[in-house]
Design a protein around this motif. Sequence first.
Motif, short mmCIF file in Angstrom:
data_model
loop_
_atom_site.label_atom_id
_atom_site.label_comp_id
_atom_site.label_asym_id
_atom_site.label_seq_id
_atom_site.Cartn_x
_atom_site.Cartn_y
_atom_site.Cartn_z
N ASP A 350 0.70 -1.05 0.73
CA ASP A 350 -0.14 -0.12 -0.36
C ASP A 350 0.84 1.09 -0.14
OD1 ASP A 350 -1.85 1.89 0.51
OD2 ASP A 350 -3.33 0.92 2.03
N ASP A 351 0.29 2.12 -0.93
CA ASP A 351 1.63 3.09 -0.89
C ASP A 351 1.70 4.50 0.08
OD1 ASP A 351 2.46 2.28 -3.66
OD2 ASP A 351 0.28 3.64 -4.59
N LYS A 352 0.34 4.26 0.74
CA LYS A 352 -0.16 5.38 2.14
C LYS A 352 0.98 4.73 2.70
CE LYS A 352 -3.95 4.38 3.55
NZ LYS A 352 -4.50 3.44 2.01
N ASP A 353 1.63 3.31 3.10
CA ASP A 353 2.66 2.94 4.14
C ASP A 353 3.74 3.59 4.16
OD1 ASP A 353 0.65 1.88 5.41
OD2 ASP A 353 1.13 -0.34 4.41
N GLY A 354 3.93 3.74 3.20
CA GLY A 354 5.67 3.49 2.63
C GLY A 354 6.46 2.36 2.37
N PRO A 355 7.53 2.16 1.82
CA PRO A 355 8.32 1.25 1.30
C PRO A 355 8.70 0.74 3.01
CG PRO A 355 9.54 3.27 0.56
CD PRO A 355 8.21 3.71 1.45
N GLY A 356 7.20 -0.84 2.83
CA GLY A 356 7.82 -1.37 4.67
C GLY A 356 8.79 -2.50 4.28
N TRP A 357 8.10 -2.92 3.37
CA TRP A 357 9.23 -4.08 2.76
C TRP A 357 10.07 -4.02 1.61
CZ3 TRP A 357 8.70 -8.66 4.97
CH2 TRP A 357 8.06 -8.75 6.57
N SER A 358 10.92 -4.32 1.49
CA SER A 358 12.08 -3.75 0.11
C SER A 358 12.92 -5.35 -0.42
CB SER A 358 13.41 -3.30 0.33
OG SER A 358 13.08 -1.41 1.03
N ARG A 359 12.60 -5.30 -1.51
CA ARG A 359 13.21 -6.63 -2.45
C ARG A 359 14.52 -6.12 -2.06
NH1 ARG A 359 13.22 -7.14 -7.72
NH2 ARG A 359 13.81 -9.20 -8.38
N VAL A 360 15.71 -7.08 -1.49
CA VAL A 360 16.91 -6.71 -1.35
C VAL A 360 18.09 -8.48 -1.64
CG1 VAL A 360 16.68 -5.63 0.15
CG2 VAL A 360 17.35 -7.68 1.34
N LYS A 361 18.85 -8.12 -2.04
CA LYS A 361 19.92 -9.51 -2.41
C LYS A 361 20.73 -9.52 -1.85
CE LYS A 361 21.57 -11.03 -6.98
NZ LYS A 361 22.15 -11.25 -8.00
N ALA A 382 12.00 -5.75 6.05
CA ALA A 382 11.41 -4.53 6.68
C ALA A 382 11.99 -4.29 7.18
CB ALA A 382 10.36 -5.48 7.42
N ASN A 383 13.05 -2.49 7.36
CA ASN A 383 13.77 -2.47 8.04
C ASN A 383 13.78 -1.18 8.21
OD1 ASN A 383 16.78 -1.28 9.07
ND2 ASN A 383 17.24 -2.59 7.34
N THR A 384 14.39 -0.34 9.10
CA THR A 384 13.36 1.41 9.25
C THR A 384 14.87 2.03 8.37
OG1 THR A 384 15.48 0.81 10.87
CG2 THR A 384 13.58 1.39 11.27
N LYS A 385 15.77 1.35 7.83
CA LYS A 385 16.57 2.32 6.95
C LYS A 385 16.66 2.61 5.70
CE LYS A 385 22.00 0.89 5.64
NZ LYS A 385 22.37 -0.20 5.20
N PHE A 386 15.13 2.61 5.70
CA PHE A 386 14.51 2.95 4.59
C PHE A 386 13.64 4.18 4.14
CE2 PHE A 386 14.84 -2.24 3.67
CZ PHE A 386 16.01 -1.64 2.99
N THR A 387 13.48 4.04 5.99
CA THR A 387 12.97 5.08 6.08
C THR A 387 13.46 6.30 6.75
OG1 THR A 387 11.84 4.35 8.13
CG2 THR A 387 10.55 3.71 5.68
N SER A 388 12.83 8.11 6.81
CA SER A 388 13.33 9.00 7.34
C SER A 388 12.51 8.87 8.70
CB SER A 388 12.95 9.99 6.81
OG SER A 388 11.65 10.48 5.91
N TYR A 412 8.57 -18.56 4.80
CA TYR A 412 10.12 -18.98 5.17
C TYR A 412 10.64 -17.35 6.11
CZ TYR A 412 10.73 -23.43 3.56
OH TYR A 412 11.47 -24.57 3.52
N TYR A 413 10.78 -17.38 7.43
CA TYR A 413 11.82 -16.04 8.18
C TYR A 413 12.67 -16.32 8.86
CZ TYR A 413 9.89 -17.18 12.06
OH TYR A 413 9.54 -18.75 13.87
N ALA A 414 13.41 -14.82 8.61
CA ALA A 414 14.32 -14.52 9.33
C ALA A 414 14.52 -13.32 10.87
CB ALA A 414 15.76 -14.64 8.69
N LEU A 415 14.90 -13.32 11.75
CA LEU A 415 14.90 -12.55 12.65
C LEU A 415 17.23 -12.05 12.55
CD1 LEU A 415 12.15 -13.40 15.28
CD2 LEU A 415 12.21 -11.51 12.85
N TYR A 416 16.88 -10.67 12.63
CA TYR A 416 18.05 -10.05 13.01
C TYR A 416 18.12 -8.97 14.12
CZ TYR A 416 19.74 -12.90 8.61
OH TYR A 416 19.34 -14.25 8.02
N ALA A 482 13.61 -10.62 7.63
CA ALA A 482 13.45 -10.99 6.44
C ALA A 482 11.99 -12.19 6.24
CB ALA A 482 14.38 -11.97 6.32
N LEU A 483 11.70 -11.89 4.81
CA LEU A 483 10.50 -13.04 4.58
C LEU A 483 11.02 -13.31 3.01
CD1 LEU A 483 7.80 -13.77 4.45
CD2 LEU A 483 6.43 -11.40 3.35
#
Length: 682
Positions: A350-361, A382-388, A412-416, A482-483
């Motif tokens: 949802d655009d309203k939320d801002g980019p909460g999830w990012s596709r990374v490698k 999902a990470n705060t790094k992507f938002t102000s 599958y999920y992973a938490l760090y 991570a998902l």
Amino acid sequence: VTAARFVLAALRLAGAALLSPGSCTFEDSACGYQWDYAHLPWTLHGEGHYISVDTSYEGEKAVLSSPDLYSEEWSCVRLIYQIATASDASPAPARLSLYLRQEGESFDRLLWSAKEPSDSWLIASLDLTNSTKKYKLVLEGEIGQDKSTSIAVFEIKITSGYCIECDFEENHLCGYMNRWNPNVNWFVGGGNIRNSQSILPKDHTLNSALGHYMYVDSVYVKHFQEVAQLISPKTTAPISGCLSFYYQLKQESSIVFTVYLRDMSGFYEEIWRTDSALNAEWALAEVDFNAPYPMEVIFEVAFNSAKGGYVALDDISFSPVYCSNQTGALFNPANAGCNFEEDLCNFYQDDKDGPGWSRVKVKRNVYRAGDHTTGFGYYLLANTKFTSQPGYIGRLYGPTLPGNLQFCLRFYYALYGFFKMSGTLAVYIFEENHVVQEKIWSVLDSPKGVWTQAEISFKKPMPCKVVFVSWCKSFWDCGLVALDDVSLSLGSCQAADLLLPSPGECTFEKDECVFTQKKRGRGSWHRKRGPTPTSYTGPRGDHTTGVGYYMYIEASNMVYGQRAYLVSRLLRGTSGKQCLTFFYHMYGAGTGLLSVYLKKEGDDEEIPLWRRTGEQSISWLRGLIEYESDTNYQIIFEAIRGVSIRSDTAIDDILFQAGPCLEVEEIQFSSGYPDSLNEIEY
């Protein structure tokens, strides 16, 4: 007398000629079925019309295979069998299994298996989907520990059509069963036997007094609302379309005649009931029918009094086209999953939320795990790094799912990150109107940095969406979530766990499958769950679920250069390419070599197919090998211990598939380690 004998002989020959290929009643021959001389023999008992495992020899099992069969149409295999035993409980009971051996496949597919002893014969009905490949049916009888056990097969019958179809002209009634009730039951009518005062003059199939049908009569009703149930064989392959049947209903007081679907968890769904009161003629009923997972059809009649009348039923048939003449299109659950390698598939944010999830490698490295799919592909983070903002919320919406179907969601999920992260990832169900949202799962454990599988069963009456929600209030609460590898299947997760395993797949969860050790001992492969004992080497969890088993070598028990071999049993050679997929874990500064070899039967040479040398990654990485062998062969995994105890090499999730690999691994033989940079590519 001679004429009568001749007629009998002619009838017998006609009967034999009517048997379809692969069918057998085991009267005077085994109809082209052959047993495997490497195992126990089968004995034909012509007078009793059955074949049984000969237990007078030493051995564990007997194998019987059909002649080559071919069927472009959907067909039904019925097996009439009995397992009889003298003792009540045996630690290793006898078992009868039926496999499908398809041309071009190295592995047989298990269709059915039973181990329940019984006092009389039982019937198993199995749907065979249409295929363009030639195949054989393979019966395997395992005797177990009790030598007094007998395993007998009375008849194998292959008919074109679906197993839920029946005209009730055969003595085994196509595997339909009456659920016994002291007072009202379904009986076989017709066949010119005057067995009830409510008998019909003619059946529907033959339209004669000789034909048969099923009926239930109110004459023995003792209580209000007594119920008789006729239960179909369980569907064993997904089907959807039009179920039709003929019925007659004669009533003096109210009769309720209903058709239900019942799934394996016992849930009933009504799909049809009579609306008209009187039907002294055979009437046709048609109803749309959808069985994406195993179900039974139940014909139920409820009476209110002994003067209720009767219901008769005949000629149940099925067509893969819906009654309204649309083609039956089953919902395809593959469209509701994603491995995020190319894009978000049918998921969106949802655009309203801002980019909460990012596709990374993540590039292969020894500090940060990569994705779950291959170890070097994409996943969602999902990470705060992507938002102000100091916190964030990420909602990932799945595609719309149809209502009234049972689903199993796996991901599958992973938490760090920090210590307490419960609630940082949750799964909600949004009903289509977006008013109702229900939390069906949330993460409870603390971060381990291991890809862990979650599975959730759900069923909603209305169309709905799955939503993955990750949120964090402030920077200090947030780690990384991570998902990856979201998949959806029809049926509950418990039912899916009971499903027969894929042929050629080994996850090491129960045992070592088709693999054995060349020699067991300290310097061999070990089956393990959880982390290996030495720090800075080996996996922290398996690849299958994160909490299951894998195979590994324990370097501290071995010396430099020592080898451990994991060898498959002899696999069937086939023409054409085969694809072998597996996951390997080579983390540790002293890591040695991992190699895969092909060894053909009768050959001493081991042909190298694939090799890795030295430390590769902290992640499980996917290996792909394309190979060919037209003669029987073995696959060998060889691990060599490296220079130090930080050399624990592991493998997991091995899968053999017929046909070429859909993707190609760039380098089959590689050494050394890529530029070890702990970086994420955004």
